[in-house]
Scaffold this active site. Sequence first.
Site, PDB file in Angstrom:
ATOM      1  N   ARG A  91      -7.231  38.762  45.741  1.00 50.40           N
ATOM      2  CA  ARG A  91      -6.057  38.453  46.553  1.00 50.40           C
ATOM      3  C   ARG A  91      -5.700  39.556  47.531  1.00 50.40           C
ATOM      4  NH1 ARG A  91      -1.670  35.120  42.878  1.00 50.40           N
ATOM      5  NH2 ARG A  91      -3.009  33.338  42.433  1.00 50.40           N
ATOM      6  N   ARG A 159       7.380  25.899  36.630  1.00 48.71           N
ATOM      7  CA  ARG A 159       7.239  27.338  36.524  1.00 48.71           C
ATOM      8  C   ARG A 159       8.273  28.023  37.408  1.00 48.71           C
ATOM      9  NH1 ARG A 159       0.995  27.678  37.898  1.00 48.71           N
ATOM     10  NH2 ARG A 159       1.858  29.202  39.332  1.00 48.71           N
TER      11      ARG A 159
END
Length: 216
Positions: A91, A159
Site C-alpha cells: 500500500r 465495520r
Amino acid sequence: MKGKVIILFGSPGAGKGTQARRLVQEFGLKHISTGEILRAEVRDGSELGKKVQEIMEAGELVPDELVNEIIRKRMNDSHCESGFLLDGYPRTVQQAEELRAIAGESPVFVINLLVDEKVILDRLSGRLSCPQCGKIYNVASSASAGGACENCGAQLVQRRDDRGEIIAERLRIYREQTRPVINFYSSRGNYFVVDGSREVGEVFQSVARIVGEIRG
C-alpha cells in the site's frame, strides 16, 4: 521462493477481497490478505490486534514495518513456495520495495481494479460483513436482507472503517500514499488494468483471463 506473485491492487472497496476469493476457488491459489490477517488479530484480542484496531478504526494505514513483517513471515511459509495471490499489500512504495526484496527473482504481476470514487463511496457505505467468516454483503442485496450470513449464520455488521467520515479518510490516504505504487509497478511491466466498476461476475471474467495467462 520460486513461484509467481500476483497482486490484486485497488482502492478500498474496489472488490479485491471478493475477486481474490473467486480466484482461489477457480485456480487453487494460495491467498494472503493483510486485511483479513489484521482483522483476525483484532477479533482474537491479541496485543497486535489491540494496536491495529485503533489504527484501522481511524482509517489510517498500519505502519510499514508491522505489515512488512507479517508479509515476510507468510511469504516464507512453505505453502507459498509455488506462488500466491496478494490482496491489500503493498500500500506504499516502501512496502513495494520490501516486496521486491522478499520476492527475489520471483516475477511479480499486478492487476489494478479501477473504480470511480463515487462508486466506492456507495459500495462501502452500504457494505456489511460477517464477523466470523469474513463474507462481504451489501444492504442492497437480497442475500443480506435477513441480517445473517448465508454461510455461517452469524449476524452481519458494518465495520467501523466503513462509516462515512472514515471512508473519506481512507480514500484520502489512498490518494496520497497508495496511488504512487501504481507508478512503481506500471513502469516495470507485468501491470494490468481492469474496470472494477462493473458487475462482480464481469470483473471476474476479466481478472481470471489475466491470471490464466500469467499462470500459463
